[in-house]
Design a protein around this motif. Structure first.
Motif, PDB file in Angstrom:
ATOM      1  N   GLN A 177       0.835  -1.204   0.000  1.00  0.00           N
ATOM      2  CA  GLN A 177       0.000   0.000   0.000  1.00  0.00           C
ATOM      3  C   GLN A 177       0.870   1.254   0.000  1.00  0.00           C
ATOM      4  O   GLN A 177       0.584   2.208  -0.721  1.00  0.00           O
ATOM      5  N   MET A 202       1.045   4.084  -2.890  1.00  0.00           N
ATOM      6  CA  MET A 202       0.791   5.490  -2.600  1.00  0.00           C
ATOM      7  C   MET A 202       1.926   6.368  -3.110  1.00  0.00           C
ATOM      8  O   MET A 202       1.694   7.470  -3.624  1.00  0.00           O
ATOM      9  N   GLU A 222       4.001   5.523  -5.652  1.00  0.00           N
ATOM     10  CA  GLU A 222       3.963   5.461  -7.116  1.00  0.00           C
ATOM     11  C   GLU A 222       2.874   6.353  -7.698  1.00  0.00           C
ATOM     12  O   GLU A 222       3.049   6.929  -8.771  1.00  0.00           O
ATOM     13  N   LYS A 223       1.745   6.492  -6.996  1.00  0.00           N
ATOM     14  CA  LYS A 223       0.633   7.326  -7.477  1.00  0.00           C
ATOM     15  C   LYS A 223       0.806   8.800  -7.107  1.00  0.00           C
ATOM     16  O   LYS A 223       0.000   9.637  -7.495  1.00  0.00           O
ATOM     17  N   GLY A 224       1.847   9.110  -6.328  1.00  0.00           N
ATOM     18  CA  GLY A 224       2.098  10.490  -5.943  1.00  0.00           C
ATOM     19  C   GLY A 224       1.299  10.955  -4.742  1.00  0.00           C
ATOM     20  O   GLY A 224       1.255  12.146  -4.451  1.00  0.00           O
ATOM     21  N   HIS A 225       0.663  10.028  -4.018  1.00  0.00           N
ATOM     22  CA  HIS A 225      -0.136  10.389  -2.840  1.00  0.00           C
ATOM     23  C   HIS A 225       0.708  10.491  -1.571  1.00  0.00           C
ATOM     24  O   HIS A 225       0.237  11.014  -0.560  1.00  0.00           O
ATOM     25  N   LEU A 226       1.923   9.991  -1.636  1.00  0.00           N
ATOM     26  CA  LEU A 226       2.820  10.003  -0.484  1.00  0.00           C
ATOM     27  C   LEU A 226       4.168  10.535  -0.960  1.00  0.00           C
ATOM     28  O   LEU A 226       4.768   9.964  -1.872  1.00  0.00           O
ATOM     29  N   SER A 274       8.022  11.245  -1.436  1.00  0.00           N
ATOM     30  CA  SER A 274       9.195  10.411  -1.208  1.00  0.00           C
ATOM     31  C   SER A 274      10.404  11.051  -1.869  1.00  0.00           C
ATOM     32  O   SER A 274      10.285  12.007  -2.633  1.00  0.00           O
ATOM     33  N   LEU A 284       5.503  15.458   4.171  1.00  0.00           N
ATOM     34  CA  LEU A 284       4.177  14.970   4.515  1.00  0.00           C
ATOM     35  C   LEU A 284       3.596  15.773   5.682  1.00  0.00           C
ATOM     36  O   LEU A 284       2.433  16.178   5.655  1.00  0.00           O
ATOM     37  N   GLU A 319       2.679  19.311   4.462  1.00  0.00           N
ATOM     38  CA  GLU A 319       1.442  19.280   3.676  1.00  0.00           C
ATOM     39  C   GLU A 319       0.227  19.146   4.586  1.00  0.00           C
ATOM     40  O   GLU A 319      -0.797  19.798   4.361  1.00  0.00           O
TER      41      GLU A 319
END
Length: 68
Positions: A30, A34, A36-40, A42, A56, A59
């Protein structure tokens, strides 16, 4: 009334995906998804991809209404 935001200082600005998963109760898959989809947020540290805890946190502070 002046609105003030507190700055939260964290001891470690980045964290491994594995440790982040452990601390949040998410699976490593998970967390990886997240990222890879740009939701987290890194960043690369050498060969490893680390969760950017500092970004994080910033934000979250910017998105929340911190008025008391």
């Amino acid at each position: 009334m002046d609105e003030q935001k507190q700055i939260v200082m964290i001891p470690v600005p980045v964290m491994s995906k594995e440790r982040f998963a452990e601390m949040t109760g998410l699976s490593e898959g998970q967390v990886r998804g997240m990222i890879e989809k740009g939701h987290l947020p890194s960043m690369k540290c050498g060969k490893a991809r680390m969760v950017n805890i500092a970004r994080l946190s910033q934000e979250a502070i910017n998105l929340e209404d911190w008025t008391a």
